[in-house]
Design an enzyme around this catalytic site. Structure first.
Site, PDB file in Angstrom:
ATOM      1  N   HIS A  60       0.781  -1.075  -0.175  1.00 16.04           N
ATOM      2  CA  HIS A  60      -0.006   0.004  -0.048  1.00 16.04           C
ATOM      3  C   HIS A  60       0.764   1.140   0.040  1.00 16.04           C
ATOM      4  O   HIS A  60       1.947   1.197   0.074  1.00 16.04           O
ATOM      5  CB  HIS A  60      -0.789  -0.036   1.101  1.00 16.04           C
ATOM      6  CG  HIS A  60      -0.063   0.002   2.417  1.00 16.04           C
ATOM      7  ND1 HIS A  60      -0.542  -0.906   3.481  1.00 16.04           N
ATOM      8  CD2 HIS A  60       0.653   0.876   3.204  1.00 16.04           C
ATOM      9  CE1 HIS A  60       0.533  -0.796   4.656  1.00 16.04           C
ATOM     10  NE2 HIS A  60       1.009   0.294   4.574  1.00 16.04           N
TER      11      HIS A  60
HETATM   12  P1  TYD Z   1      -2.863  -3.091   8.719  1.00 11.23           P
HETATM   13  O1  TYD Z   1      -3.162  -2.094   7.754  1.00 11.23           O
HETATM   14  O2  TYD Z   1      -2.817  -4.558   8.309  1.00 11.23           O
HETATM   15  O3  TYD Z   1      -1.050  -2.988   8.851  1.00 11.23           O
HETATM   16  P2  TYD Z   1       0.042  -2.540   7.828  1.00 11.23           P
HETATM   17  O4  TYD Z   1      -0.187  -0.962   7.548  1.00 11.23           O
HETATM   18  O5  TYD Z   1       1.248  -2.853   8.316  1.00 11.23           O
HETATM   19  O6  TYD Z   1      -0.517  -3.159   6.620  1.00 11.23           O
HETATM   20  O7  TYD Z   1      -3.352  -2.900   9.969  1.00 11.23           O
HETATM   21  C1  TYD Z   1      -3.557  -4.066  10.756  1.00 11.23           C
HETATM   22  C2  TYD Z   1      -4.733  -3.783  12.023  1.00 11.23           C
HETATM   23  O8  TYD Z   1      -4.125  -2.775  12.781  1.00 11.23           O
HETATM   24  C3  TYD Z   1      -5.826  -3.097  11.302  1.00 11.23           C
HETATM   25  O9  TYD Z   1      -6.966  -3.455  12.150  1.00 11.23           O
HETATM   26  C4  TYD Z   1      -5.853  -1.442  11.545  1.00 11.23           C
HETATM   27  C5  TYD Z   1      -5.044  -1.548  12.890  1.00 11.23           C
HETATM   28  N1  TYD Z   1      -4.002  -0.448  12.904  1.00 11.23           N
HETATM   29  C6  TYD Z   1      -4.074   0.437  13.815  1.00 11.23           C
HETATM   30  O10 TYD Z   1      -4.966   0.406  14.579  1.00 11.23           O
HETATM   31  N2  TYD Z   1      -3.238   1.616  13.913  1.00 11.23           N
HETATM   32  C7  TYD Z   1      -2.325   1.716  12.959  1.00 11.23           C
HETATM   33  O11 TYD Z   1      -1.211   2.550  13.192  1.00 11.23           O
HETATM   34  C8  TYD Z   1      -2.163   0.511  12.092  1.00 11.23           C
HETATM   35  C9  TYD Z   1      -0.756   0.629  11.191  1.00 11.23           C
HETATM   36  C10 TYD Z   1      -2.947  -0.365  11.949  1.00 11.23           C
END
Ligand code: TYD
Length: 143
Positions: A60
């Site tokens: 992403h």
């Molecule tokens: P995700 O978007 O899969 O993480 P990445 O950015 O590493 O791909 O996020 C996983 C879960 O964690 C999703 O439910 C959202 C939550 N999350 C937060 O609450 N705060 C954050 O700063 C991040 C990056 C994710």
């Protein structure tokens, strides 16, 4: 047009200063505009661990968020794509940061068992800031 393209190296790596003290090594991640400093005030810090060798993370980019990615332990590979250039970086030292600017598509893979990633971000979490579709990312670059 992606405003970051013209201003940042690709990949943009920051070597953070370390002090080799008698009882361990101290690495400093301090906010500032000088070389070797975190270029933005940090609003969110993430630690990512427990990845399997076959896992992939990221896949992403963001509209506004800048992040610094540091591999505190072990190693991984980060693939980067700014819409016109692609490269990959192996992160395997705790004093090297990879600056993930807005509109740089990034994917992490090739995790070692002991890989621990630190992410310093200039924004609080906002799902609306994510671009998770590659086609949408390319469209945004044309705007
Ligand atoms: P995700 O978007 O899969 O993480 P990445 O950015 O590493 O791909 O996020 C996983 C879960 O964690 C999703 O439910 C959202 C939550 N999350 C937060 O609450 N705060 C954050 O700063 C991040 C990056 C994710």
């Amino acid at each position: 047009m992606n405003p970051v393209k013209s201003t940042l190296k690709f990949p943009a790596l920051i070597k953070f200063p370390s002090s080799d003290t008698k009882n361990g090594v101290l690495t400093m991640f301090e906010y500032g505009k000088k070389i070797g400093q975190v270029p933005f005030p940090v609003k969110r810090t993430l630690v990512i661990r427990g990845m399997k060798a076959s896992d992939r993370r990221g896949g992403h980019t963001h509209h506004k968020t800048s992040q610094i990615l540091v591999c505190l332990s072990g190693s991984c590979t980060v693939r980067l794509d700014d819409g016109s250039r692609k490269t990959s970086v192996k992160l395997n030292r705790p004093d090297l940061g990879l600056w993930l600017a807005p509109y740089v598509w990034h994917t992490m893979s090739g995790f070692s068992d002991d890989c621990v990633l630190l992410v310093l971000a200039d924004s609080t979490y906002n799902e609306k800031d994510y671009i998770r579709e590659y086609g949408e990312f390319k469209k945004c670059l044309k705007k």
